[in-house]
Design an enzyme around this catalytic site. Structure first.
Site: not given
Length: 338
Positions: A167, A273, A303
């Protein structure tokens, strides 16, 4: 589940969801949320992995945690392990390398790959807006190259270094990679061989199809990522800033240098995601610039699943091993620890 089609109208309060509350003085109050919780002293830590905390920046109190599989301490092999420099996630406004998710992930990579992992802490926004996180993360590389820390000098192969993160940590690994590629002589003896970008945190002003379709994704709603960018980008910047929209203008000019250096890039993502369209576009942009890119997309999911779910976390070193070995060819590390 997280990959279901949802309404394109936001229905989630991002402040309550993230448990992130800005203060009038420019700071923020952070409360424990469902994903991130500190684990400074964790009795459940895998005893097969040694970890040690070390200070890095004296002025900003940054630090790092080194992970090393204990089996190398008893091994007669003199072959050193690949070095993975890891940057944690949290949208630049949350998170710490102390969080259980990131600690366990690094421990698992160190053990299962095997590798020496250095997890580097960086300052958070809005108290320290970007590029503070990138500055701190770059400082970690300079600390590694000059440190006298025995765990690194004795066991880490500085000529086989990879930058990795999930991320916002993937965004950081990419941005630090751009800086390092532009000044390769300055970070010697560290030699970066590639970037491992998990569920890349990326954005833009114009919504993509996947963002509209997964607007109210229960794991990572689009409004949460919007809030993260609002409080982490430089004042006055929108989501088309180069820190957020990594493909704006065809991508960074430094991608040409990454191509020349022969670095390889691994991008992992899931179709569940909201950022999947942008992650695919990022891979395509790098490929068009001649960068060697390997993409791994899982159906469904959400995610950060590679860090959050234990079974998925265990699968990551398998994907990494194939990628890292190819980046290090003809050298192989599969039999380093016996």
């Amino acid at each position: 589940m997280a990959d279901e089609t949802t309404s394109s109208s936001p229905t989630i309060d991002p402040y309550e969801y993230l448990q992130f509350f800005p203060n009038p003085d420019g700071t923020a109050t952070r409360k424990s949320n469902v994903l991130l919780s500190k684990t400074i002293s964790d009795p459940d830590h895998d005893p097969r992995v040694l970890f040690k905390d070390v200070p890095i920046g004296t002025s900003d109190n940054t630090w790092a945690r080194i992970f090393l599989p204990r089996q190398v301490l008893d091994s007669s092999s003199t072959t050193k392990l690949p070095l993975i420099v890891y940057y944690h996630g949290g949208g630049f406004i949350l998170g710490s390398l102390d969080d259980r998710l990131f600690h366990d992930f690094c421990s698992n990579v160190a053990l299962e790959y095997p590798a020496v992992v250095v997890s580097a802490q960086y300052r958070l926004a809005p108290e320290h807006r970007l590029p503070a996180a990138y500055d701190d993360s770059m400082e970690a590389l300079h600390w590694i190259k000059t440190t006298q820390e025995e765990l690194l000098k004795k066991y880490a192969d500085f000529s086989s270094c990879f930058l990795m993160g999930p991320s916002a940590g993937a965004n950081t690994a990419y941005q630090v990679g751009l800086r390092a590629a532009a000044q390769v002589e300055d970070i010697l003896p560290l030699k970066i061989k590639g970037l491992i970008l998990q569920h890349l945190f990326i954005g833009g002003v114009k919504r993509t199809e996947s963002e509209l379709r997964l607007m109210n994704n229960p794991i990572f709603p689009v409004c949460a990522s919007d809030l993260m960018w609002e409080f982490s980008l430089p004042h006055g910047a929108d989501r088309d800033h180069e820190y957020c929209n990594l493909t704006v203008g065809g991508g960074s000019d430094v991608l040409d240098q990454i191509k020349q250096l022969g670095w390889k890039v691994l991008i992992t993502a899931t179709t569940g995601d909201p950022m999947i369209d942008r992650q695919v576009e990022m891979a395509r942009t790098m490929e068009q610039r001649g960068v060697q890119v390997k993409s791994h997309y899982d159906e469904g999911g959400y995610h950060g699943i590679d860090v959050i779910e234990p079974e998925k976390r265990k699968a990551v070193p398998v994907i990494m091993k194939e990628f890292v070995n190819s980046a290090m060819a003809p050298q192989s590390v599969k039999d380093i620890v016996g």
